[in-house]
Design a protein around this motif. Structure first.
Motif, PDB file in Angstrom:
ATOM      1  N   PHE A   1       0.480   8.671   4.324  1.00  0.00           N
ATOM      2  CA  PHE A   1       0.416   7.791   3.163  1.00  0.00           C
ATOM      3  C   PHE A   1       1.647   7.925   2.272  1.00  0.00           C
ATOM      4  CE2 PHE A   1      -1.415   7.322  -1.300  1.00  0.00           C
ATOM      5  CZ  PHE A   1      -1.320   5.947  -1.295  1.00  0.00           C
ATOM      6  N   ALA A   2       2.160   9.154   2.106  1.00  0.00           N
ATOM      7  CA  ALA A   2       3.191   9.380   1.093  1.00  0.00           C
ATOM      8  C   ALA A   2       4.597   9.447   1.671  1.00  0.00           C
ATOM      9  CB  ALA A   2       2.885  10.660   0.325  1.00  0.00           C
TER      10      ALA A   2
ATOM     11  N   LEU B   1      -3.525   4.073   2.662  1.00  0.00           N
ATOM     12  CA  LEU B   1      -2.418   3.143   2.868  1.00  0.00           C
ATOM     13  C   LEU B   1      -2.892   1.699   2.768  1.00  0.00           C
ATOM     14  CD1 LEU B   1       0.588   3.318   3.587  1.00  0.00           C
ATOM     15  CD2 LEU B   1      -0.050   3.044   5.967  1.00  0.00           C
TER      16      LEU B   1
ATOM     17  N   GLY C   1      -1.412   0.762  -0.498  1.00  0.00           N
ATOM     18  CA  GLY C   1      -0.108   0.405   0.046  1.00  0.00           C
ATOM     19  C   GLY C   1       0.330  -0.967  -0.438  1.00  0.00           C
ATOM     20  N   ARG C   2       1.595  -1.265  -0.186  1.00  0.00           N
ATOM     21  CA  ARG C   2       2.161  -2.533  -0.652  1.00  0.00           C
ATOM     22  C   ARG C   2       1.376  -3.747  -0.175  1.00  0.00           C
ATOM     23  NH1 ARG C   2       8.341  -2.954   0.922  1.00  0.00           N
ATOM     24  NH2 ARG C   2       9.308  -3.168  -1.110  1.00  0.00           N
ATOM     25  N   ARG C   3       0.915  -3.676   1.093  1.00  0.00           N
ATOM     26  CA  ARG C   3       0.154  -4.805   1.626  1.00  0.00           C
ATOM     27  C   ARG C   3      -1.319  -4.469   1.734  1.00  0.00           C
ATOM     28  NH1 ARG C   3       4.515  -7.295   5.946  1.00  0.00           N
ATOM     29  NH2 ARG C   3       6.162  -7.434   4.403  1.00  0.00           N
TER      30      ARG C   3
ATOM     31  N   GLN D   1       4.247   1.053  -7.961  1.00  0.00           N
ATOM     32  CA  GLN D   1       4.415   1.235  -6.522  1.00  0.00           C
ATOM     33  C   GLN D   1       4.104   2.675  -6.188  1.00  0.00           C
ATOM     34  OE1 GLN D   1       7.563  -0.340  -4.376  1.00  0.00           O
ATOM     35  NE2 GLN D   1       7.220  -2.420  -5.100  1.00  0.00           N
TER      36      GLN D   1
ATOM     37  N   ALA E   1       3.473   4.052  -2.855  1.00  0.00           N
ATOM     38  CA  ALA E   1       3.974   4.628  -1.613  1.00  0.00           C
ATOM     39  C   ALA E   1       5.308   5.342  -1.844  1.00  0.00           C
ATOM     40  CB  ALA E   1       4.142   3.544  -0.569  1.00  0.00           C
ATOM     41  N   PHE E   2       5.496   6.433  -1.153  1.00  0.00           N
ATOM     42  CA  PHE E   2       6.727   7.233  -1.189  1.00  0.00           C
ATOM     43  C   PHE E   2       6.969   7.906  -2.536  1.00  0.00           C
ATOM     44  CE2 PHE E   2       7.764   3.602   1.733  1.00  0.00           C
ATOM     45  CZ  PHE E   2       7.524   4.303   2.904  1.00  0.00           C
TER      46      PHE E   2
END
Lengths: 261, 274
Positions: B224-225, B122, B126-128, B141, B143-144
């Motif tokens: 994480f997902a 993450l 991850g985004r950040r 992107q 994540a998810f």
């Protein structure tokens, strides 16, 4: 063939050895610094009650010499399942009436459960609110990454209810198992918004921003508590229930954001 | 940290020494161990409500979870082979300063709780995270998405392939490779025609273990997902969620996961025997 089997066994052995080392759970038992307490009251409580009940447990110990309060915090349905399987617990506090009802119908509860707190949903966004969410309607915006609880767990059922009442259709990027999972996804900035309880926003401090919305009142979660039939400390168990439902208990719960039942 | 090297003794050695056999007393703890492993499996089977079994395991959510699990585990196994074979080659056939440290680091996910792996991923993708901004600029992107599931699975399963293949490489030795090289074969030919065929059993074992580990992945995936039907909710996540409302469904799905695992191991054994 043999070599293949040997490789598998060797790797599995390494795996298990490692698992044994790291898998040691942090048990609830801990020696008290000044003499061992003579009685231990075991309280099974919903995960969202962790901080408030820990505080109340310390007050209870201060008022009852020689008593140690030991907590098991987990999802309400897990707790009920464990009690039904014979886990030694004296008190159960669940995050919704549904799971307490199940405990009642399984005949593990001593008295009629008492509602002691309630909780409502709030929209949690990262402090900088990257998607500019201001209302429940904004959560339906396709580009906004929204995380909610799965409808199978109480916070998800509540989320679905407010969606229906507000006639808003949220397409979440993830349906999490627990409200804390929703919260961490918002805290880490992975998600733009999530539906969590007001108390979770309060507990997260400044790591998320909470936005109230009018429809939240349509899905109020009530927390019931009850002493359990199998308890070996019936008086103590009732004392603890009384503490939680007293004005003292109320003020601790209110400080964490829980409303009156 | 040194890792045991898998592999049976060389056949010549095995022939020279007379089989002694284990002392009798070991059978008692060995039997206890076997019961400890087998009994819970029997308990699952005993708890299955057969009347509703088919309906439970063929529900939309169950089938979506099973399909996703098989798809992602197969992909992550391919990734493990693609990345793990070169890693095992480097670890087994070269030596450089810091190799031991590197080996320990590479094998770390083996001993790490998967949740920690998920958190690490993450904060990387991850985004950040560390690479989050770069990825976002590139329009990626993670994540998810299903890709995040595959990454989580690959992260936890890769060491299984590396450790079993490295063991096989060390056991097979470099004699045949050296001979092939003196006969004029280039490094790539040696790798393709000599090294790989020799360690194929080890590679198969590693791939099976990676697949099995991917199939069972839970902690890193949920961290994480995320969890969404058909996208990120694999079979273990579905089982965990079903437990909340329908323990019977959770038990039925657990049995499916056990069967898939048994099937995979059985298939490979059959393939090896043939």
């Amino acid at each position: 063939m043999k070599r293949w089997a040997a490789s598998v066994v060797a790797v599995l052995l390494i795996g298990t050895a490692a698992g044994c080392g790291s898998g040691r759970s942090s048990g609830t038992s801990s020696g008290s610094p000044s003499g061992s307490p003579r009685q231990t009251l075991t309280v099974f409580a919903a995960a969202s009650l962790t901080s408030t009940f820990t505080k109340l447990g310390r007050e209870f110990e201060a008022a009852h010499k020689g008593v140690k309060v030991s907590f098991s915090f987990a999802g309400s349905s897990d707790l009920v399942a464990q009690i039904e399987q014979g886990a030694p617990a004296d008190v159960l506090a669940s995050a919704d009436t549904k799971n307490m009802d199940e405990a009642v119908s399984a005949k593990v509860v001593e008295n009629k459960p008492v509602a002691f707190a309630s909780n409502t949903l709030e929209i949690a966004v990262p402090p900088d609110n990257p998607a500019g969410v201001t209302s429940l309607k904004d959560l339906a915006t396709p580009s906004t990454k929204v995380v909610v609880c799965a409808p199978q767990v109480p916070c998800g059922a509540a989320a679905r209810k407010v969606e229906q009442i507000a006639k808003v259709r949220i397409t979440p990027v993830s349906e999490e198992q627990a409200v804390t999972d929703v919260l961490t996804k918002v805290e880490s900035g992975e998600a733009d918004a999530g539906l969590v309880y007001l108390t979770d926003v309060r507990a997260a401090g400044g790591k998320v921003k909470g936005l109230t919305f009018p429809q939240s009142s349509s899905a109020v979660n009530t927390y019931p508590i009850a002493a359990l039939k199998k308890s070996k400390h019936a008086t103590l168990a009732n004392d603890f229930v009384n503490l939680v439902t007293s004005t003292e208990g109320r003020s601790v719960l209110a400080a964490a954001g829980f409303a009156a039942p | 940290m040194s890792w045991p090297r898998p592999g049976s003794p060389h056949p010549e050695v095995a022939n020279r020494t007379r089989a002694v056999g284990p002392p009798r007393w070991v059978f008692v703890p060995a039997a206890a161990g076997a019961v400890f492993v087998v009994l819970p499996l029997a308990a699952i089977i005993a708890r299955v409500r057969w009347s509703g079994f088919l309906a439970l395991v063929t529900s939309d959510s169950s089938l979506a979870a099973l399909a996703l699990s098989l798809r992602t585990s197969a992909t992550s196994t391919l990734l493990c082979v693609g990345l793990g074979v070169p890693m095992a080659m480097v670890l087994a056939r070269t030596s450089f300063p810091g190799q031991q440290v590197l080996r320990s680091l590479v094998l770390l996910p083996l001993v790490l709780p998967p949740v920690v792996g998920g958190i690490a991923l993450l904060y990387t993708f991850g985004r950040r995270g560390l690479l989050g901004h770069t990825l976002e600029v590139l329009g990626i992107q993670v994540a998810f998405t299903t890709a995040a599931v595959i990454m989580a699975q690959t992260f936890v399963a890769l060491p299984f392939l590396v450790v079993s293949l490295e063991g096989a490489l060390r056991t097979s030795g470099e004699r045949y490779e050296a001979v092939a090289a003196t006969l004029g074969a280039g490094p790539t030919t040696v790798f393709r025609r000599v090294t790989l065929p020799l360690v194929l059993p080890g590679l198969a074992a590693g791939a099976v273990l990676s697949f099995a580990r991917s199939l069972g992945e839970f902690g890193a995936t949920i961290t994480f997902a995320g969890s969404l039907q058909g996208v990120t909710r694999t079979l273990p996540l579905e089982i965990y969620l079903q437990r909340e409302v329908d323990p019977d469904a959770a038990v039925a799905l657990s049995l499916v996961l056990v069967l898939v695992a048994v099937l995979v191991i059985g298939l490979v054994r059959a393939g090896r025997a043939a």
